[in-house]
Motif scaffolding. Sequence first.
Motif, PDB file in Angstrom:
ATOM      1  N   ILE A 137      37.844 -43.157  34.036  1.00  0.00           N
ATOM      2  CA  ILE A 137      36.698 -43.084  33.119  1.00  0.00           C
ATOM      3  C   ILE A 137      37.172 -42.435  31.828  1.00  0.00           C
ATOM      4  N   VAL A 138      36.944 -43.112  30.698  1.00  0.00           N
ATOM      5  CA  VAL A 138      37.365 -42.564  29.410  1.00  0.00           C
ATOM      6  C   VAL A 138      36.137 -42.095  28.646  1.00  0.00           C
ATOM      7  N   GLY A 139      35.919 -40.782  28.615  1.00  0.00           N
ATOM      8  CA  GLY A 139      34.771 -40.187  27.907  1.00  0.00           C
ATOM      9  C   GLY A 139      33.747 -39.680  28.900  1.00  0.00           C
ATOM     10  N   VAL A 144      24.834 -32.441  21.675  1.00  0.00           N
ATOM     11  CA  VAL A 144      23.894 -31.880  20.681  1.00  0.00           C
ATOM     12  C   VAL A 144      22.491 -32.474  20.832  1.00  0.00           C
ATOM     13  N   ALA A 145      22.326 -33.466  21.699  1.00  0.00           N
ATOM     14  CA  ALA A 145      21.034 -34.175  21.800  1.00  0.00           C
ATOM     15  C   ALA A 145      19.886 -33.225  22.125  1.00  0.00           C
ATOM     16  N   GLY A 146      18.693 -33.628  21.684  1.00  0.00           N
ATOM     17  CA  GLY A 146      17.502 -32.846  22.008  1.00  0.00           C
ATOM     18  C   GLY A 146      17.235 -32.850  23.510  1.00  0.00           C
ATOM     19  N   GLY A 147      17.732 -33.878  24.185  1.00  0.00           N
ATOM     20  CA  GLY A 147      17.590 -33.958  25.633  1.00  0.00           C
ATOM     21  C   GLY A 147      16.221 -34.440  26.077  1.00  0.00           C
ATOM     22  N   LEU A 148      15.435 -34.963  25.132  1.00  0.00           N
ATOM     23  CA  LEU A 148      14.077 -35.381  25.502  1.00  0.00           C
ATOM     24  C   LEU A 148      14.096 -36.724  26.218  1.00  0.00           C
ATOM     25  N   TYR A 149      13.289 -36.839  27.260  1.00  0.00           N
ATOM     26  CA  TYR A 149      13.032 -38.171  27.826  1.00  0.00           C
ATOM     27  C   TYR A 149      11.571 -38.494  27.586  1.00  0.00           C
ATOM     28  N   LYS A 152      41.669 -33.013  30.301  1.00  0.00           N
ATOM     29  CA  LYS A 152      41.031 -32.630  29.032  1.00  0.00           C
ATOM     30  C   LYS A 152      41.939 -33.068  27.901  1.00  0.00           C
ATOM     31  N   GLU A 153      42.035 -34.330  27.682  1.00  0.00           N
ATOM     32  CA  GLU A 153      42.926 -34.862  26.632  1.00  0.00           C
ATOM     33  C   GLU A 153      42.434 -36.234  26.184  1.00  0.00           C
ATOM     34  N   SER A 154      42.937 -36.661  25.008  1.00  0.00           N
ATOM     35  CA  SER A 154      42.587 -37.986  24.494  1.00  0.00           C
ATOM     36  C   SER A 154      43.276 -39.057  25.323  1.00  0.00           C
ATOM     37  N   PHE A 155      42.560 -40.086  25.611  1.00  0.00           N
ATOM     38  CA  PHE A 155      43.151 -41.231  26.295  1.00  0.00           C
ATOM     39  C   PHE A 155      43.992 -41.986  25.266  1.00  0.00           C
ATOM     40  N   PHE A 214      35.299 -47.654  29.812  1.00  0.00           N
ATOM     41  CA  PHE A 214      35.328 -46.966  28.527  1.00  0.00           C
ATOM     42  C   PHE A 214      33.917 -46.524  28.158  1.00  0.00           C
ATOM     43  N   THR A 215      33.736 -45.215  28.071  1.00  0.00           N
ATOM     44  CA  THR A 215      32.415 -44.658  27.712  1.00  0.00           C
ATOM     45  C   THR A 215      32.609 -43.628  26.595  1.00  0.00           C
ATOM     46  N   GLU A 216      33.180 -44.084  25.470  1.00  0.00           N
ATOM     47  CA  GLU A 216      33.556 -43.133  24.400  1.00  0.00           C
ATOM     48  C   GLU A 216      32.486 -42.934  23.349  1.00  0.00           C
ATOM     49  N   GLY A 217      31.286 -43.504  23.517  1.00  0.00           N
ATOM     50  CA  GLY A 217      30.279 -43.381  22.467  1.00  0.00           C
ATOM     51  C   GLY A 217      30.837 -43.951  21.169  1.00  0.00           C
ATOM     52  N   PHE A 218      30.560 -43.275  20.047  1.00  0.00           N
ATOM     53  CA  PHE A 218      31.032 -43.794  18.753  1.00  0.00           C
ATOM     54  C   PHE A 218      32.565 -43.757  18.658  1.00  0.00           C
ATOM     55  N   GLY A 240      14.500 -31.189  14.430  1.00  0.00           N
ATOM     56  CA  GLY A 240      15.196 -32.365  13.903  1.00  0.00           C
ATOM     57  C   GLY A 240      14.656 -33.626  14.541  1.00  0.00           C
ATOM     58  N   ALA A 241      15.392 -34.638  14.512  1.00  0.00           N
ATOM     59  CA  ALA A 241      16.746 -34.700  13.967  1.00  0.00           C
ATOM     60  C   ALA A 241      16.765 -35.603  12.724  1.00  0.00           C
ATOM     61  N   THR A 242      17.906 -35.594  12.027  1.00  0.00           N
ATOM     62  CA  THR A 242      18.062 -36.510  10.899  1.00  0.00           C
ATOM     63  C   THR A 242      18.627 -37.839  11.402  1.00  0.00           C
ATOM     64  N   ARG A 259      25.160 -40.878  16.999  1.00  0.00           N
ATOM     65  CA  ARG A 259      24.560 -41.715  18.048  1.00  0.00           C
ATOM     66  C   ARG A 259      25.298 -43.061  18.084  1.00  0.00           C
ATOM     67  N   PRO A 260      25.671 -43.537  19.267  1.00  0.00           N
ATOM     68  CA  PRO A 260      26.318 -44.867  19.326  1.00  0.00           C
ATOM     69  C   PRO A 260      25.269 -45.974  19.255  1.00  0.00           C
ATOM     70  N   THR A 261      24.898 -46.334  18.040  1.00  0.00           N
ATOM     71  CA  THR A 261      23.833 -47.336  17.869  1.00  0.00           C
ATOM     72  C   THR A 261      24.432 -48.731  17.651  1.00  0.00           C
ATOM     73  N   MET A 279      24.133 -46.568  23.689  1.00  0.00           N
ATOM     74  CA  MET A 279      22.887 -45.945  24.183  1.00  0.00           C
ATOM     75  C   MET A 279      21.961 -45.534  23.036  1.00  0.00           C
ATOM     76  N   GLY A 280      22.451 -45.604  21.789  1.00  0.00           N
ATOM     77  CA  GLY A 280      21.596 -45.352  20.633  1.00  0.00           C
ATOM     78  C   GLY A 280      20.961 -43.983  20.654  1.00  0.00           C
ATOM     79  N   SER A 281      19.660 -43.947  20.393  1.00  0.00           N
ATOM     80  CA  SER A 281      18.982 -42.644  20.305  1.00  0.00           C
ATOM     81  C   SER A 281      18.234 -42.306  21.590  1.00  0.00           C
ATOM     82  N   ARG A 282      18.510 -43.073  22.685  1.00  0.00           N
ATOM     83  CA  ARG A 282      17.739 -42.851  23.910  1.00  0.00           C
ATOM     84  C   ARG A 282      18.617 -42.783  25.163  1.00  0.00           C
ATOM     85  N   GLY A 283      19.792 -42.213  25.024  1.00  0.00           N
ATOM     86  CA  GLY A 283      20.734 -42.186  26.152  1.00  0.00           C
ATOM     87  C   GLY A 283      20.201 -41.509  27.401  1.00  0.00           C
ATOM     88  N   ILE A 284      19.366 -40.499  27.240  1.00  0.00           N
ATOM     89  CA  ILE A 284      18.863 -39.754  28.411  1.00  0.00           C
ATOM     90  C   ILE A 284      18.162 -40.717  29.377  1.00  0.00           C
TER      91      ILE A 284
HETATM   92  C1  LIG Z   1      21.109 -35.238  16.939  1.00  0.00           C
HETATM   93  C2  LIG Z   1      20.906 -36.126  18.119  1.00  0.00           C
HETATM   94  C3  LIG Z   1      19.767 -35.992  18.898  1.00  0.00           C
HETATM   95  C4  LIG Z   1      19.556 -36.806  20.007  1.00  0.00           C
HETATM   96  N1  LIG Z   1      18.459 -36.592  20.791  1.00  0.00           N
HETATM   97  C5  LIG Z   1      18.253 -37.366  21.887  1.00  0.00           C
HETATM   98  C6  LIG Z   1      17.164 -37.125  22.737  1.00  0.00           C
HETATM   99  O1  LIG Z   1      16.392 -36.182  22.563  1.00  0.00           O
HETATM  100  N2  LIG Z   1      16.972 -37.984  23.794  1.00  0.00           N
HETATM  101  C7  LIG Z   1      17.831 -39.020  24.048  1.00  0.00           C
HETATM  102  O2  LIG Z   1      17.621 -39.776  24.996  1.00  0.00           O
HETATM  103  N3  LIG Z   1      18.902 -39.249  23.256  1.00  0.00           N
HETATM  104  C8  LIG Z   1      19.129 -38.449  22.189  1.00  0.00           C
HETATM  105  N4  LIG Z   1      20.216 -38.673  21.385  1.00  0.00           N
HETATM  106  C9  LIG Z   1      21.067 -39.844  21.674  1.00  0.00           C
HETATM  107  C10 LIG Z   1      22.031 -39.564  22.817  1.00  0.00           C
HETATM  108  O3  LIG Z   1      22.655 -38.359  22.550  1.00  0.00           O
HETATM  109  C11 LIG Z   1      23.026 -40.714  22.961  1.00  0.00           C
HETATM  110  O4  LIG Z   1      22.335 -41.880  23.327  1.00  0.00           O
HETATM  111  C12 LIG Z   1      24.074 -40.395  24.033  1.00  0.00           C
HETATM  112  O5  LIG Z   1      24.580 -39.124  23.826  1.00  0.00           O
HETATM  113  C13 LIG Z   1      25.223 -41.362  24.089  1.00  0.00           C
HETATM  114  O6  LIG Z   1      26.057 -40.933  25.124  1.00  0.00           O
HETATM  115  P1  LIG Z   1      27.513 -41.539  25.346  1.00  0.00           P
HETATM  116  O7  LIG Z   1      28.073 -40.882  26.560  1.00  0.00           O
HETATM  117  O8  LIG Z   1      27.466 -43.022  25.323  1.00  0.00           O
HETATM  118  O9  LIG Z   1      28.346 -41.085  24.039  1.00  0.00           O
HETATM  119  P2  LIG Z   1      28.889 -39.626  23.646  1.00  0.00           P
HETATM  120  O10 LIG Z   1      27.910 -38.572  23.931  1.00  0.00           O
HETATM  121  O11 LIG Z   1      29.391 -39.752  22.255  1.00  0.00           O
HETATM  122  O12 LIG Z   1      30.087 -39.401  24.649  1.00  0.00           O
HETATM  123  C14 LIG Z   1      31.342 -40.009  24.512  1.00  0.00           C
HETATM  124  C15 LIG Z   1      32.390 -39.043  25.045  1.00  0.00           C
HETATM  125  O13 LIG Z   1      33.671 -39.671  25.041  1.00  0.00           O
HETATM  126  C16 LIG Z   1      34.653 -38.752  24.584  1.00  0.00           C
HETATM  127  N5  LIG Z   1      35.762 -39.553  24.025  1.00  0.00           N
HETATM  128  C17 LIG Z   1      35.704 -40.442  22.998  1.00  0.00           C
HETATM  129  N6  LIG Z   1      36.916 -41.016  22.804  1.00  0.00           N
HETATM  130  C18 LIG Z   1      37.761 -40.484  23.732  1.00  0.00           C
HETATM  131  C19 LIG Z   1      39.143 -40.680  24.058  1.00  0.00           C
HETATM  132  N7  LIG Z   1      39.922 -41.563  23.408  1.00  0.00           N
HETATM  133  N8  LIG Z   1      39.682 -39.939  25.064  1.00  0.00           N
HETATM  134  C20 LIG Z   1      38.920 -39.051  25.776  1.00  0.00           C
HETATM  135  N9  LIG Z   1      37.597 -38.840  25.507  1.00  0.00           N
HETATM  136  C21 LIG Z   1      37.029 -39.546  24.508  1.00  0.00           C
HETATM  137  C22 LIG Z   1      33.895 -37.905  23.549  1.00  0.00           C
HETATM  138  O14 LIG Z   1      34.499 -36.651  23.336  1.00  0.00           O
HETATM  139  C23 LIG Z   1      32.512 -37.796  24.173  1.00  0.00           C
HETATM  140  O15 LIG Z   1      32.364 -36.654  24.976  1.00  0.00           O
HETATM  141  C24 LIG Z   1      20.481 -37.834  20.303  1.00  0.00           C
HETATM  142  C25 LIG Z   1      21.630 -37.982  19.529  1.00  0.00           C
HETATM  143  C26 LIG Z   1      21.863 -37.122  18.453  1.00  0.00           C
HETATM  144  C27 LIG Z   1      23.127 -37.255  17.657  1.00  0.00           C
END
Ligand SMILES: Cc1cc2nc3c(=O)[nH]c(=O)nc-3n(C[C@H](O)[C@H](O)[C@H](O)COP(=O)(O)OP(=O)(O)OC[C@H]3O[C@@H](n4cnc5c(N)ncnc54)[C@H](O)[C@@H]3O)c2cc1C
Length: 346
Positions: free
Chosen positions: A6-8, A40-45, A161-164, A188-192, A243-245, A285-287, A310-315
């Motif tokens: 699992i990457v991320g 940093v997410a608000g964590g709201l569902y 705890k390292e970059s893939f 691959f679950t690296e978000g943005f 927030g958020a912006t 946010r990975p939109t 997962m955009g702005s609703r990952g929770i």
């Molecule tokens: C300000 C803010 C507020 C939000 N509030 C809410 C909310 O209230 N409710 C809600 O449902 N959603 C909210 N969201 C959206 C939510 O946070 C996202 O939908 C969710 O976090 C996406 O998760 P993810 O695991 O896909 O990506 P990420 O959280 O970005 O996780 C990806 C992980 O992969 C790691 N990674 C990346 N590349 C590598 C690599 N090459 N090697 C190793 N590790 C790597 C990163 O360090 C990271 O930890 C908010 C987002 C923001 C920015």
Amino acid sequence: MLDYIIVGFGLSGLAFVEQLEKNNKSYVVFEDSSQKSSRVAGGLYNPVILKRFTPAWQAIEQVETAGAFYKNIEKKLNQPLVFELPILRRFNSVEEQNVWFEACDKPILERFLSAELYENTNNALDIPYQYGKVKHTGRIAIKKLLELYLGVIDQKKSLFKESFDYAALSTTPNYVEYKGVKARHVIFTEGFGVQKNPFFKDLPIVGNKGEYIIIESKALKVTEAIKSSVFIIPLGNDIYKVGATYNNHDKSVEVTERAKEELIEKLERFLKVPYQIIDQVAGIRPTVKDRKPILGTHPKFANLHILNGMGSRGILIAPSMAQNLFAYIEKDVPLNKEIDVKRFMT
Ligand SMILES: Cc1cc2nc3c(=O)[nH]c(=O)nc-3n(C[C@H](O)[C@H](O)[C@H](O)COP(=O)(O)OP(=O)(O)OC[C@H]3O[C@@H](n4cnc5c(N)ncnc54)[C@H](O)[C@@H]3O)c2cc1C
């Protein structure tokens, strides 16, 4: 041979690892802290879009899966991580109240929108047109949850705890090899962070930066989440997240003065008591262009998979999307076309 790499480890990584745990699959996780969205997410569902009072995409179905998912982790980690938290939507006009009443009549939203309007009794807030209340909503202490969970993975010696390093990955039809580790699949679950992934970097995951300020106010005394021009989310001990912006242009992970000023201006439109800013956080946010998650298998490499967008609703979204991806890989259950990576890659 391991089952999965699992990457991320944000919300998406967590959701997939839970599938692996449930199904007794072996895995290792790579996490380099380069992206912060989940932490940093608000964590709201909340299944309701609070601009127009409409249901979010598949959210009503996702509420059930997500509810059970977080409760189960809370029990496993033996820590309070799930908090019920009603949302009070501040109305800006009588017209908005009327739109709310229309939404309350829709069977799909009936369970979530209270048909009663709520008078504000808190002098700290300026609420001229009352509130509407969203029920069955809450907050996940997501940063704490992820850190606790990572600790457990670390104890099992399954965390790197390292970059893939994508260049060090080699693929064969039946397995992958990475620095001496063999596995049947990579997820691959690296978000943005996916923009650095040579296998999936061309996907239209555009990224949207979000920032919060964290404030302390002894006089505010709010126990529900308040939604107005910004959210006020109570964290306990007189601390609130504000927030958020939403910023489509800035892709840096640092906090900005501009976002802070925007949040202060929006907050002070309705907060009437003193407060102190004690912190500020930012994440991307990975939109996705079409606002749907992206999951599935690389068209050329049968053991490389993606779970992202997962955009702005990952929770709410991540738990059911991880379930879908696992069933697709392990049991050949087809993916719905609107979430399949094939809509962008053939
Ligand atoms: C300000 C803010 C507020 C939000 N509030 C809410 C909310 O209230 N409710 C809600 O449902 N959603 C909210 N969201 C959206 C939510 O946070 C996202 O939908 C969710 O976090 C996406 O998760 P993810 O695991 O896909 O990506 P990420 O959280 O970005 O996780 C990806 C992980 O992969 C790691 N990674 C990346 N590349 C590598 C690599 N090459 N090697 C190793 N590790 C790597 C990163 O360090 C990271 O930890 C908010 C987002 C923001 C920015």
